[in-house]
Every structure is written in C-alpha cells, then in structure tokens.
Design an enzyme around this catalytic site. Sequence first.
Site, PDB file in Angstrom:
ATOM      1  N   ASN A   9       0.864  -1.179   0.000  1.00 26.26           N
ATOM      2  CA  ASN A   9       0.000   0.000   0.000  1.00 26.26           C
ATOM      3  C   ASN A   9       0.900   1.229   0.000  1.00 26.26           C
ATOM      4  O   ASN A   9       1.512   1.544   1.013  1.00 26.26           O
ATOM      5  CB  ASN A   9      -0.896  -0.040   1.248  1.00 26.26           C
ATOM      6  CG  ASN A   9      -1.733   1.217   1.400  1.00 26.26           C
ATOM      7  OD1 ASN A   9      -1.781   2.058   0.489  1.00 26.26           O
ATOM      8  ND2 ASN A   9      -2.386   1.356   2.536  1.00 26.26           N
ATOM      9  N   LYS A  11       0.046   4.229  -0.281  1.00 30.66           N
ATOM     10  CA  LYS A  11      -0.615   5.397   0.328  1.00 30.66           C
ATOM     11  C   LYS A  11      -0.474   6.619  -0.595  1.00 30.66           C
ATOM     12  O   LYS A  11      -0.488   6.453  -1.803  1.00 30.66           O
ATOM     13  CB  LYS A  11      -0.091   5.629   1.741  1.00 30.66           C
ATOM     14  CG  LYS A  11      -0.188   4.338   2.571  1.00 30.66           C
ATOM     15  CD  LYS A  11       0.093   4.504   4.040  1.00 30.66           C
ATOM     16  CE  LYS A  11      -0.058   3.154   4.732  1.00 30.66           C
ATOM     17  NZ  LYS A  11       0.110   3.232   6.189  1.00 30.66           N
ATOM     18  N   GLU A  97      -6.683   4.682   7.947  1.00 30.54           N
ATOM     19  CA  GLU A  97      -6.418   6.084   7.593  1.00 30.54           C
ATOM     20  C   GLU A  97      -7.600   6.714   6.871  1.00 30.54           C
ATOM     21  O   GLU A  97      -7.675   7.946   6.759  1.00 30.54           O
ATOM     22  CB  GLU A  97      -5.134   6.173   6.760  1.00 30.54           C
ATOM     23  CG  GLU A  97      -3.905   5.895   7.619  1.00 30.54           C
ATOM     24  CD  GLU A  97      -2.704   5.391   6.847  1.00 30.54           C
ATOM     25  OE1 GLU A  97      -2.700   5.483   5.607  1.00 30.54           O
ATOM     26  OE2 GLU A  97      -1.767   4.882   7.486  1.00 30.54           O
ATOM     27  N   GLU A 182      -5.071  -4.840  10.677  1.00 31.59           N
ATOM     28  CA  GLU A 182      -4.036  -3.824  10.869  1.00 31.59           C
ATOM     29  C   GLU A 182      -4.291  -3.088  12.186  1.00 31.59           C
ATOM     30  O   GLU A 182      -5.067  -2.125  12.216  1.00 31.59           O
ATOM     31  CB  GLU A 182      -4.059  -2.814   9.715  1.00 31.59           C
ATOM     32  CG  GLU A 182      -3.762  -3.421   8.359  1.00 31.59           C
ATOM     33  CD  GLU A 182      -3.226  -2.373   7.388  1.00 31.59           C
ATOM     34  OE1 GLU A 182      -2.176  -2.624   6.791  1.00 31.59           O
ATOM     35  OE2 GLU A 182      -3.835  -1.295   7.252  1.00 31.59           O
ATOM     36  N   GLY A 188       2.942   2.221  10.692  1.00 33.96           N
ATOM     37  CA  GLY A 188       3.902   3.304  10.509  1.00 33.96           C
ATOM     38  C   GLY A 188       4.673   3.674  11.758  1.00 33.96           C
ATOM     39  O   GLY A 188       5.325   4.709  11.808  1.00 33.96           O
ATOM     40  N   SER A 228       3.828  -2.191  10.288  1.00 33.24           N
ATOM     41  CA  SER A 228       5.276  -2.292  10.508  1.00 33.24           C
ATOM     42  C   SER A 228       5.857  -3.653  10.124  1.00 33.24           C
ATOM     43  O   SER A 228       6.793  -4.137  10.769  1.00 33.24           O
ATOM     44  CB  SER A 228       5.630  -1.926  11.953  1.00 33.24           C
ATOM     45  OG  SER A 228       5.266  -0.581  12.221  1.00 33.24           O
TER      46      SER A 228
HETATM   47  P1  13P Z   1       3.388   0.297   7.542  1.00 30.11           P
HETATM   48  O1  13P Z   1       3.829  -1.007   6.926  1.00 30.11           O
HETATM   49  O2  13P Z   1       4.129   1.479   7.028  1.00 30.11           O
HETATM   50  O3  13P Z   1       3.292   0.192   9.022  1.00 30.11           O
HETATM   51  O4  13P Z   1       1.856   0.532   7.010  1.00 30.11           O
HETATM   52  C1  13P Z   1       0.929  -0.473   7.157  1.00 30.11           C
HETATM   53  C2  13P Z   1      -0.288  -0.120   6.419  1.00 30.11           C
HETATM   54  O5  13P Z   1      -1.022   0.774   6.798  1.00 30.11           O
HETATM   55  C3  13P Z   1      -0.592  -0.851   5.185  1.00 30.11           C
HETATM   56  O6  13P Z   1      -1.880  -0.612   4.739  1.00 30.11           O
END
Ligand code: 13P
Length: 269
Positions: A9, A11, A97, A182, A188, A228
């Site tokens: 992802n 983002k 998010e 998640e 993150g 993460s």
């Molecule tokens: P990270 O791997 O950066 O923690 O993000 C996870 C995420 O939100 C994937 O959709």
Amino acid sequence: MRTPIMAGNWKMNKTNEEACELASAVKEASGAVTGTEIVLCPPATALSTVVGCVEGSNIEVGAQNMYWEDSGAFTGEISADMIKSTGAQWVILGHSERRGRFGVIEEGFTEELQKVFGDTDASVNTKLKKALAAGLKPIACCGELLSEREAGNTDEVVAGQVKAMFEGLGDCSSAGFVIAYEPVWAIGTGEVCDGDEADRVCGVIRSVVAEVAGEEAAQAIRILYGGSVKPDNVEGLMAKENIDGGLVGGASMKADSFAALIDAAAASA
Ligand code: 13P
C-alpha cells in the site's frame, strides 16, 4: 491451502514517474516469483501507469479506495468500473487512515478534521458489496486503536468491524475476498504486533467469518497482517497458521525490502 498474498500500500506516495520506477524495480526483482500473489496499490493517479509497468509479470495492481456509485456528482471519487478500466483488479477498503482511526490528534488538527475521509463500518460494507459485484477483489481492513487494546477491547472491536463487513453480503466464499488485520497502533510506528498475538486476532477474525458466512468461506478467505511489517519480522508472521500474507506500507516502497517480503510469503506457502 490458501495462497499467500504480499500487498504493498503506497498510500499518498509516488508520482507517475516514481510509481513506474518502483513498479519496474519490483517487477525486475520479484515479477517471476510464484507461490504468492503480489499486489501493488499505488495512488489512483498511477494505476494505469503501474498496470503497464508490471505487464507480463505475476504482479497485480489495486486501488486504495473506491466509491459505491457507478457515476454521478461525487467530486473526487472513483468507481469500481473506473478502477477496472485501468486494468487493476484489487481495491483496499476501510483502511484505518480512511476510517479516521488515527488514534493520535496532532497539534493543529481537530478530531473532526482527522476524520475527514469518513469511512465507517456501514460505508465499508456498501463499498464491499459494490466491489464484489463489479468483480474487483477487495482487501477489507480492520484493527483496533491503542486505547481499545489497552482497555481489553481488541477482540470485540475487530469482531464488530468484521461482522459489519459481511452484513447482507450474500455468498462471499470466494478466495478473492481478503481481510487485512491492521492494529492502528502498529501502522507506521515500527512497533509490529507480536506474531502470536497477531495470529490470535486473525484466528478471531476467521471464527467470526465462520459464524457469519460459514466454514467454507472462513477457510477460503485470506487474512493479511499489516502494521510495521519489515524484512526482519516477516518470517515469524508468515509462519503463523492464521496469517496468509501482509499488507505493507513503508517496506513496500523500496524494491529490495519488498522483494524480501515477497520471498518470505512465497516460502511460507
Ligand atoms: P506500515 O507497513 O508502514 O506500518 O503501514 C501499514 C499499512 O497501513 C498498510 O496498509
């Protein structure tokens, strides 16, 4: 036996040029890997570009969100058919998010502003129905806030989100339906959820699916862990019985680290 999935992802990152550069590097490193499905989810603006850049490989492409109507006065939204017309086959739905479940109110931002994208259990359910009807493969997200975990409500929160996904869904035993667990506090932050605990919650999710959609659906549906995921923790996660892959942010945006994650998913098959 469920085929693993490693999904990236991206983002709100990558212009078209950057997206093509990264997608091409992932294709070069991992485009011929078998034993796992590989999905790249760039921003909507780069969907067509990335589809073109990974052509001829095992890599598939997905959007990060969609709206449930076919067309109309919905400024800024994109429909299932628009996603499909780019050649993408997947769509992430209900990411924390987008649900506004940040859990952190940054200085200068009001709580209301942080919830500006406004996805709810009900809207995620409506989007899911549309995605499945349109033939897109959804990755539907759930996960608890740190405050919910600390209050001992993790299972209840996650089970509630998953039950809401399946409301009025009908037959969904397809292997194209994917759920991502998640935990919001792990996204993150570098603070990965302990493998045993992530496996336990994914097991709770699978038992909720069995309850609301039947045992066959529960066995077919892939459940990904996200939050993460990195090359140094992926093996432990992929070894777990109820974890069928990863939904990855940060570590999916470098071809070499994403290649390591893809290899670990393939090795777990
Ligand atoms: P990270 O791997 O950066 O923690 O993000 C996870 C995420 O939100 C994937 O959709």
